[in-house]
Design an enzyme around this catalytic site. Structure first.
Site, PDB file in Angstrom:
ATOM      1  N   GLU A  43      36.536  38.391  42.351  1.00  0.00           N
ATOM      2  CA  GLU A  43      36.515  39.862  42.275  1.00  0.00           C
ATOM      3  C   GLU A  43      35.431  40.215  41.273  1.00  0.00           C
ATOM      4  O   GLU A  43      35.624  40.086  40.062  1.00  0.00           O
ATOM      5  CB  GLU A  43      37.881  40.382  41.787  1.00  0.00           C
ATOM      6  CG  GLU A  43      39.009  40.218  42.785  1.00  0.00           C
ATOM      7  CD  GLU A  43      38.946  41.266  43.903  1.00  0.00           C
ATOM      8  OE1 GLU A  43      38.037  42.122  43.897  1.00  0.00           O
ATOM      9  OE2 GLU A  43      39.804  41.206  44.786  1.00  0.00           O
ATOM     10  N   CYS A  85      35.079  48.206  37.393  1.00  0.00           N
ATOM     11  CA  CYS A  85      34.173  47.549  38.337  1.00  0.00           C
ATOM     12  C   CYS A  85      33.839  48.438  39.519  1.00  0.00           C
ATOM     13  O   CYS A  85      32.835  48.244  40.174  1.00  0.00           O
ATOM     14  CB  CYS A  85      34.732  46.218  38.795  1.00  0.00           C
ATOM     15  SG  CYS A  85      36.276  46.397  39.637  1.00  0.00           S
TER      16      CYS A  85
END
Ligand SMILES: NC(=O)C1=CN([C@@H]2O[C@H](COP(=O)(O)OP(=O)(O)OC[C@H]3O[C@@H](n4cnc5c(N)ncnc54)[C@H](O)[C@@H]3O)[C@@H](O)[C@H]2O)C=CC1
Ligand SMILES: CC1=C(/C=C/C(C)=C/C=C/C(C)=C/C=C/C=C(C)/C=C/C=C(C)/C=C/C=C(\C)C(=O)O)C(C)(C)CCC1
Length: 546
Positions: A221, A255
């Site tokens: 991720e 993110c």
């Protein structure tokens, strides 16, 4: 090194090997029953709920983050992931039936959901709850045993895990290791059955290289430079409010934070005016002493932004102040930023919003496509054809139209990247599946060798080949016109009948009845009367059919 880390590290590297203990926990089989998994998930939920203040204080200490962001974006989503896993683990774990197929249905084909084993979860600093507890919930729901490695850059929250996990969770199922690069490097030397890594692409390459030595699968991720494309016809008040919220929340350390905003010249100044209005409402007394604005996790991050703001050739519209010792970077808007500007090189991961100009949506798409695929792409437009054009001509891990950042929490949908922004997904059922092996299981039936499957055995003959052909024959799609010799006419009726499947009727009739009947073996003796070919096989063997 902080003193509280020492026992854990000496335990790991001095002898008593945590990974081996977790392996033994898995091998004991105790983590497999759904009741055990639910017990651990419930304990995890209560670990969070009963220690709310400790977690909140720790997150505020690590990120200078206020209660609302701690709660709305980290604490509650973490509890949401755990309870989702608790509520759905039975459903997720049910064996799956494949689509019906005449050749296979008699063999009880089934996809069993099995835990992969002992897994490693490495997390970043920016959401120290949901980015550890979300994946951990998936691992426990899957029946795995897990070692979690919180980020050393969120040390207060990491220390809470080190204290609470042994109190609440079965040590056979979950352990914590605190530490930074040397400790993680050691962990990566060990063999794991799955790694889930959340963090930067740079470190992901190190993790993947280490995992490759053991052929360990890795979910990554990662981050990326998430673009926002604003349609000139969009309601700019709404766009400015939502983009500013996403950019400045958690001080831009998300993110899926909008990294840069793409506008056309005609709306640039109006959009900036709206942003300034929002800025004033978000931080009426300025951001510096606002409870609604966080800090950078480390002085290094603040110093990096200080350098980039000094290097940019863009014009700072508002903000721009940095105070490295206090880990403070003001929410900043920068206009007239060129595509080769220092701010446009890497993911910013900071509350700094470069605004770049394009002449139209086609240039916006081309600019986006010239970079690595982002984790998130944001489109602000109420025009369906504008949205479709952007969606159809770009790639990204996720997309949100007319909002930002919320997709992480979207229910029952996979969260993950594509290309440079990551592989695999980590939330909800998709997190569970990351730690689950989909094990194909078929049960061969003895009586099938009396029908068509006997033809697979040597000695091979043409007759056997022909018989097997009945079973393995496939119907090709109509031949593409581009493959036909020029002037060839397609046989309309032939194609029509073949689409209906009539050409396979004989195949079907040939063995449908005995297979169907054989499946309900009680009726087999009856069938044998009508299919004398079976007689020789079944004589004296009926009792072995299950
Ligand atoms: N896709 C997602 O869900 C998320 C991705 N991110 C990405 O994470 C990055 C920021 O987080 P950071 O904590 O700075 O990431 P990072 O990659 O520096 O650190 C993440 C973890 O890796 C470990 N680590 C660091 N260097 C290592 C090395 N050389 N060898 C082995 N392990 C090492 C750290 O101890 C930490 O636990 C950004 O790029 C951001 O976009 C952050 C949050 C969520
Ligand atoms: C309430 C009623 C109605 C309407 C309800 C609606 C429309 C509710 C919408 C809720 C939404 C959109 C909630 C969004 C929540 C977003 C969250 C919690 C975002 C979290 C983000 C996180 C955790 C980000 C993490 C980022 C990470 C890890 C990273 O990237 O680093 C009706 C239907 C109108 C009527 C009935 C009542």
């Amino acid at each position: 090194m902080q003193p509280h880390l020492l026992p854990l590290l000496s335990d790991l590297f001095g002898g008593g090997h945590l990974r081996d203990e977790l392996r033994r926990g898995f091998a004991s089989g105790k983590t497999k029953p759904i009741a055990y998994r639910k017990e651990q998930l419930a304990r995890l939920a209560y670990m969070v709920q009963e220690n709310r203040d400790a977690f909140h204080e720790a997150m505020t200490s690590d990120l200078g983050r206020g209660t609302l962001e701690n709660d709305f974006m980290d604490f509650q989503p973490a509890l949401g992931e755990i309870t989702d896993a608790y509520n759905n683990v039975e459903k997720w774990s049910k064996p799956q039936k494949p689509a019906f197929n005449i050749n296979w249905f008699a063999m009880n084909p089934e996809i069993r959901k099995e835990p992969k084993g002992t897994v490693l979860i490495i997390s970043p600093f920016n959401f120290p709850m949901v980015l550890i507890l979300g994946p951990l919930a998936g691992a426990l729901a899957a029946g795995c045993t897990a070692l979690i490695k919180p980020s050393e850059q969120a040390p207060a929250t990491a220390a809470v895990y080190a204290r609470l996990v042994p109190q609440y969770l079965d040590p056979d199922a979950c352990r914590v290791v605190l530490g930074a690069v040397p400790e993680t490097t050691k962990l990566l030397e060990l063999q794991w059955d799955q790694i889930l890594y959340t963090g930067s692409a740079r470190v992901a390459k190190i993790v993947l290289a280490a995992a490759a030595k053991h052929l360990t699968p890795v979910v990554t991720e990662l981050g990326g430079k998430n673009p926002v494309i604003v349609d000139p016809k969009m309601d700019l008040t709404l766009a400015a409010r939502r983009i500013a919220w996403g950019k400045f929340s958690n001080s831009g350390q998300i993110c899926v934070s909008p990294d840069y905003v793409i506008v056309t010249e005609e709306i640039k100044e109006k959009f900036i005016k709206e942003l300034l209005a929002v800025y004033a409402t978000f931080y009426p007394d300025g951001p510096r002493h606002s409870d609604s604005f966080s800090r950078m996790a480390t002085k290094n991050h603040a110093a990096r932004m200080q350098r980039l703001l000094a290097e940019t050739k863009g014009k700072i519209v508002i903000g721009g102040e940095t105070e490295v010792e206090e880990r403070y970077v003001a929410p900043t808007i920068v206009k007239d930023v060129e595509w080769d500007d220092a701010l446009m090189e890497d993911e910013l991961f900071a509350p700094v919003m470069p605004i770049v100009v394009v002449k139209d949506v086609d240039e916006a798409i081309a600019r986006v496509n010239s970079r690595e695929h982002a984790l998130a792409l944001y489109i602000f437009s109420n025009d369906a054809s504008y949205r479709k054009k952007v969606l159809d001509n770009t790639q990204s891990g996720t997309v949100v139209v007319n909002d930002v950042v919320i997709q992480y929490a979207a229910y029952d949908m996979p969260f993950g990247g594509v290309g440079g922004s990551g592989t695999g997904a980590s939330t909800g059922r998709y997190g569970y599946e990351a730690f689950t092996h989909f094990r194909t299981t078929v049960v061969g039936k003895g009586w099938l060798d009396s029908i068509i499957l006997k033809n697979r055995f040597p000695p091979y003959t043409d007759a056997k080949l022909k018989a097997l052909g009945l079973m393995t024959s496939v119907r090709l799609p109509p031949k593409p016109k581009s493959l036909l010799a020029k002037g060839t006419k397609t046989n309309g009726w032939g194609t029509f009948l073949s689409r209906l499947g009539l050409s396979r009727l004989t195949t079907l009739l040939w063995y449908l009845l005995p297979v169907l009947a054989g499946y309900w073996v009680d009726h087999l003796p009856l069938i044998v009367q009508f299919y004398p070919g079976l007689q020789s096989f079944t004589d004296g063997h009926l009792d072995q059919f299950d």
